[in-house]
Design an enzyme around this catalytic site. Structure first.
Site, PDB file in Angstrom:
ATOM      1  N   GLY A  54      32.991  13.905  27.719  1.00  0.00           N
ATOM      2  CA  GLY A  54      33.115  13.669  29.158  1.00  0.00           C
ATOM      3  C   GLY A  54      31.934  12.861  29.633  1.00  0.00           C
ATOM      4  O   GLY A  54      30.921  12.760  28.941  1.00  0.00           O
ATOM      5  N   CYS A  81      31.056  15.762  21.442  1.00  0.00           N
ATOM      6  CA  CYS A  81      30.166  15.045  22.359  1.00  0.00           C
ATOM      7  C   CYS A  81      29.712  15.938  23.519  1.00  0.00           C
ATOM      8  O   CYS A  81      28.944  16.852  23.321  1.00  0.00           O
ATOM      9  CB  CYS A  81      30.854  13.765  22.821  1.00  0.00           C
ATOM     10  SG  CYS A  81      29.721  12.612  23.576  1.00  0.00           S
ATOM     11  N   TYR A  82      30.209  15.721  24.733  1.00  0.00           N
ATOM     12  CA  TYR A  82      29.806  16.588  25.853  1.00  0.00           C
ATOM     13  C   TYR A  82      30.075  18.056  25.500  1.00  0.00           C
ATOM     14  O   TYR A  82      29.304  18.947  25.855  1.00  0.00           O
ATOM     15  CB  TYR A  82      30.560  16.201  27.129  1.00  0.00           C
ATOM     16  CG  TYR A  82      30.200  17.086  28.314  1.00  0.00           C
ATOM     17  CD1 TYR A  82      29.034  16.864  29.042  1.00  0.00           C
ATOM     18  CD2 TYR A  82      31.019  18.156  28.687  1.00  0.00           C
ATOM     19  CE1 TYR A  82      28.681  17.690  30.108  1.00  0.00           C
ATOM     20  CE2 TYR A  82      30.681  18.985  29.747  1.00  0.00           C
ATOM     21  CZ  TYR A  82      29.515  18.741  30.461  1.00  0.00           C
ATOM     22  OH  TYR A  82      29.176  19.563  31.508  1.00  0.00           O
ATOM     23  N   HIS A 169      32.680  10.861  17.942  1.00  0.00           N
ATOM     24  CA  HIS A 169      34.085  11.032  18.335  1.00  0.00           C
ATOM     25  C   HIS A 169      35.013  10.921  17.116  1.00  0.00           C
ATOM     26  O   HIS A 169      35.400   9.821  16.741  1.00  0.00           O
ATOM     27  CB  HIS A 169      34.471   9.984  19.378  1.00  0.00           C
ATOM     28  CG  HIS A 169      33.859  10.249  20.704  1.00  0.00           C
ATOM     29  ND1 HIS A 169      34.425  11.087  21.635  1.00  0.00           N
ATOM     30  CD2 HIS A 169      32.694   9.820  21.253  1.00  0.00           C
ATOM     31  CE1 HIS A 169      33.650  11.170  22.697  1.00  0.00           C
ATOM     32  NE2 HIS A 169      32.591  10.404  22.491  1.00  0.00           N
ATOM     33  N   GLU A 171      38.034  11.454  16.962  1.00  0.00           N
ATOM     34  CA  GLU A 171      39.401  11.074  17.357  1.00  0.00           C
ATOM     35  C   GLU A 171      39.631   9.569  17.406  1.00  0.00           C
ATOM     36  O   GLU A 171      40.768   9.124  17.451  1.00  0.00           O
ATOM     37  CB  GLU A 171      39.749  11.710  18.713  1.00  0.00           C
ATOM     38  CG  GLU A 171      38.976  11.169  19.920  1.00  0.00           C
ATOM     39  CD  GLU A 171      37.614  11.835  20.138  1.00  0.00           C
ATOM     40  OE1 GLU A 171      37.064  12.380  19.174  1.00  0.00           O
ATOM     41  OE2 GLU A 171      37.098  11.777  21.268  1.00  0.00           O
ATOM     42  N   SER A 223      67.395   2.533  34.457  1.00  0.00           N
ATOM     43  CA  SER A 223      67.141   1.135  34.785  1.00  0.00           C
ATOM     44  C   SER A 223      67.536   0.226  33.634  1.00  0.00           C
ATOM     45  O   SER A 223      67.524  -0.984  33.769  1.00  0.00           O
ATOM     46  CB  SER A 223      65.643   0.969  35.042  1.00  0.00           C
ATOM     47  OG  SER A 223      64.934   1.217  33.831  1.00  0.00           O
ATOM     48  N   GLY A 224      67.878   0.826  32.481  1.00  0.00           N
ATOM     49  CA  GLY A 224      68.124   0.010  31.297  1.00  0.00           C
ATOM     50  C   GLY A 224      66.872  -0.096  30.440  1.00  0.00           C
ATOM     51  O   GLY A 224      66.919  -0.566  29.318  1.00  0.00           O
ATOM     52  N   GLY A 225      65.731   0.339  30.975  1.00  0.00           N
ATOM     53  CA  GLY A 225      64.486   0.345  30.206  1.00  0.00           C
ATOM     54  C   GLY A 225      64.508   1.458  29.159  1.00  0.00           C
ATOM     55  O   GLY A 225      65.371   2.334  29.202  1.00  0.00           O
ATOM     56  N   VAL A 226      63.547   1.407  28.240  1.00  0.00           N
ATOM     57  CA  VAL A 226      63.573   2.343  27.107  1.00  0.00           C
ATOM     58  C   VAL A 226      63.461   3.807  27.554  1.00  0.00           C
ATOM     59  O   VAL A 226      64.236   4.660  27.123  1.00  0.00           O
ATOM     60  CB  VAL A 226      62.418   2.049  26.122  1.00  0.00           C
ATOM     61  CG1 VAL A 226      62.503   2.967  24.919  1.00  0.00           C
ATOM     62  CG2 VAL A 226      62.477   0.607  25.679  1.00  0.00           C
ATOM     63  N   ASP A 227      62.493   4.096  28.451  1.00  0.00           N
ATOM     64  CA  ASP A 227      62.248   5.497  28.806  1.00  0.00           C
ATOM     65  C   ASP A 227      63.465   6.137  29.468  1.00  0.00           C
ATOM     66  O   ASP A 227      63.927   7.204  29.052  1.00  0.00           O
ATOM     67  CB  ASP A 227      61.055   5.622  29.763  1.00  0.00           C
ATOM     68  CG  ASP A 227      59.767   5.147  29.121  1.00  0.00           C
ATOM     69  OD1 ASP A 227      59.779   4.887  27.908  1.00  0.00           O
ATOM     70  OD2 ASP A 227      58.760   5.025  29.841  1.00  0.00           O
ATOM     71  N   SER A 228      63.977   5.478  30.514  1.00  0.00           N
ATOM     72  CA  SER A 228      65.069   6.113  31.252  1.00  0.00           C
ATOM     73  C   SER A 228      66.349   6.147  30.420  1.00  0.00           C
ATOM     74  O   SER A 228      67.132   7.097  30.504  1.00  0.00           O
ATOM     75  CB  SER A 228      65.297   5.425  32.599  1.00  0.00           C
ATOM     76  OG  SER A 228      65.745   4.109  32.436  1.00  0.00           O
ATOM     77  N   THR A 229      66.557   5.128  29.583  1.00  0.00           N
ATOM     78  CA  THR A 229      67.768   5.127  28.750  1.00  0.00           C
ATOM     79  C   THR A 229      67.696   6.247  27.711  1.00  0.00           C
ATOM     80  O   THR A 229      68.676   6.965  27.492  1.00  0.00           O
ATOM     81  CB  THR A 229      67.950   3.760  28.054  1.00  0.00           C
ATOM     82  OG1 THR A 229      67.898   2.746  29.053  1.00  0.00           O
ATOM     83  CG2 THR A 229      69.276   3.669  27.334  1.00  0.00           C
ATOM     84  N   LYS A 367      54.002   7.142  25.292  1.00  0.00           N
ATOM     85  CA  LYS A 367      55.003   6.076  25.354  1.00  0.00           C
ATOM     86  C   LYS A 367      55.625   5.754  23.981  1.00  0.00           C
ATOM     87  O   LYS A 367      56.832   5.623  23.855  1.00  0.00           O
ATOM     88  CB  LYS A 367      54.350   4.830  25.961  1.00  0.00           C
ATOM     89  CG  LYS A 367      55.261   3.655  26.084  1.00  0.00           C
ATOM     90  CD  LYS A 367      55.566   3.356  27.517  1.00  0.00           C
ATOM     91  CE  LYS A 367      56.654   2.305  27.600  1.00  0.00           C
ATOM     92  NZ  LYS A 367      57.413   2.383  28.811  1.00  0.00           N
TER      93      LYS A 367
END
Ligand code: XMP
Length: 511
Positions: A54, A81-82, A169, A171, A223-229, A367
């Site tokens: 952080g 770290c923090y 880090h 990660e 909308s035809g986009g990947v997420d909503s489809t 995503k």
């Protein structure tokens, strides 16, 4: 939540990466704000806890802290770290404030005898440091287990109490042995077993949706986009006709897009779609408006009006919220946190939320994990690889007030450019590509006459996540063909330019 890891977030820009790495190791994990504290973690009863990094110093008057009793919880803890400074500070060690941040690569040197945290980790490897303060005296019961090649403290442990910490880090990808170190913590120290795969996740979601939505009516926007489809396909698989997807044509879609999207959703994916053509309402609300933010607001408002009017009777509204939205909305202090404004968090949605009528099946996904879900659900690659397209559509690509004439010119130019990308095999090599209508006229000669025509900008960018982007180094032949075809076929256009700026400093869209 047995057999899971809880990450307490202290505001690091890398917190989500910790979660990614752990899921990649096949273990379920969730991020919570540090403020859930001892009681919150006890309730979750995880197999292990990670304290993130952080931006704060433990000496700040408003430093995010934990109750000292936190470390008596009896669950293995890894501080990063923090997280390492915090545990040292709270357990009786000494942390000194630095004037400069140490930032960048360092060499990790694992000490003898080798800690369980570093089992099978190479003795020397590159790690990524990014810290201000340093631990200058260890807390009682702790010992040093690694240094950097400059002899700085790199990692500590109190193995009796299963508490470990690293200054670097693990990660981030630059930390060569980072994944191995996290794996040692999760499997070796916490004794966990693999329990997370995307296929299990999809099966579990379908099962949960079936339980929650039995005999209920569910709606969502597509909308035809990947997420909503992908969301619509998942809902359809879980509850079939009980789920209805609403596709609103805002009049700001690309060439033939409304038809193509409907066709692919209905015929190729067998979805139950309600189509609403609200083009006139949207274009009416945009009339004469040149200010980009006002355009966006107007579009958001009409969308809510249209959608709400169409879907009055339903039990649940499904939203495609992704994990970064969930995290970024969480109340964690620190400069790395910007609170996202959800354009769809209007009063109506908030009311549904209070009533528990919002479903967010993707709220724990990143995503690129949505794409994995899409593949598991058997969605075709061409739907899955469509370029992102902004919600306000072509309105933010007409750098002027939006009129049907300008939209028509822009659509034709955009189609020519996209066709050229497909023809030359470049569509899948770029993150996004599009044409922009400019608010200027330039002189040219058409036949024997001087004439003023419109200017079209072309933009193509490469990117991993849309946060940063490079301008696409497209072949000259492709640009030549796209530019010439636009000039030849669109009478109103007499000049085409190509955008060679990266993000930052520019954004991907022009408005
Ligand atoms: P920028 O232009 O901010 O774009 O570099 C990053 C990504 O976000 C998309 N974008 C939007 N998407 N509403 C959206 O739904 C918007 O107002 C909006 N503005 C930009 C952009 O297309 C790119 O993928």
């Amino acid at each position: 939540m047995k057999n899971s890891i809880v990450i307490l977030d202290f505001g690091s820009q890398y917190t989500q990466l910790i979660a990614r790495r752990i899921r990649e190791l096949g273990v379920y994990t969730e991020i919570y704000p540090y403020s859930i504290g001892l009681e919150g973690v006890k309730e979750l009863a995880p197999s292990g806890v990670i304290l993130s990094g952080g931006p704060s110093s433990v000496h700040d008057s408003d430093a995010p802290l934990l109750a000292p009793g936190f470390f008596d919880i009896g669950i293995p803890i890894l501080g990063i770290c923090y997280g390492m400074q915090l545990m040292s500070h709270l357990m009786g060690g000494k942390v000194e404030k630095a004037t400069n941040r140490e930032y960048g690569r360092a060499q990790l040197v694992v000490g003898e005898p080798v800690s369980q945290l570093f089992k099978d980790v190479e003795i020397r490897s590159v790690v990524w440091m990014s810290h201000g303060d340093s631990v200058v005296r260890l807390a009682p019961g702790f010992e040093q287990i690694a240094t950097t090649s400059d002899n700085d403290l790199a990692a500590i442990q109190n193995s009796k109490r299963s508490i470990y910490a690293v200054q670097f880090h693990p990660e981030v990808a630059h930390s060569e042995q980072g994944k191995k170190i996290l794996s040692n913590f999760i499997f070796g120290i916490c004794g966990m077993t693999k329990n997370w795969s995307m296929r299990d996740f999809v099966d579990k979601q379908i099962e949960d949706i079936r339980k929650v939505c039995a005999n209920k009516k569910v709606v969502l926007g597509v909308s035809g986009g990947v997420d909503s489809t992908t969301l619509a396909v998942l809902m359809n698989k879980a509850i079939g006709e009980q789920s209805e997807a609403v596709f609103v044509n805002n009049g700001l879609l690309r060439w033939n897009e409304a038809d193509e999207v409907q066709k692919s959703l209905r015929e190729r994916l067998n979805l139950n779609i309600r189509y609403i053509d609200a083009s006139e309402q949207f274009l009416g609300a945009l009339k004469g408006e040149k200010d980009p933010e006002k355009k966006r607001k107007a579009i958001g408002k009409v969308f809510i009006d249209v959608f709400w009017h169409a879907v009055k009777d339903f039990d649940y509204l499904v939203q495609g919220t992704l994990y970064p939205d969930v995290i970024e909305s969480a109340p964690v202090k620190g400069p790395s946190r910007t609170i996202k404004t959800h354009h769809n968090r209007v009063a109506e949605v908030e009311k549904l939320e209070k009533e528990g009528r919002i479903l967010e099946p993707f709220r724990f996904l990143f995503k690129d994990e949505v794409r994995e879900v899409a593949r598991i659900l058997g969605m075709p690659e061409d739907i899955l690889n469509r370029h992102p397209f902004p919600g306000p559509g072509l309105a933010v690509r007409v750098i002027d007030d939006v009129t049907p004439e300008k939209l028509d010119i822009l659509r034709r130019a955009d189609k020519i450019f996209i066709d050229a990308l497909h023809k030359y095999g470049w569509y899948d090599k770029v993150w996004q590509a599009f044409a922009v209508f400019m608010p200027i006229r330039s002189v040219g000669v058409m036949g024997d006459e001087r004439a003023y025509g419109n200017v079209i900008g072309l933009r193509a960018v490469t990117s991993v996540d849309g946060m940063t982007a490079n301008w696409g180094h497209l072949p000259y032949e492709l640009l030549d063909e796209a530019g010439n075809t636009i000039i030849r076929q669109i009478r109103e256009v007499n000049r085409v330019v190509y955008d060679i700026t990266s993000k930052p400093p520019a954004t991907i869209e022009w408005e």
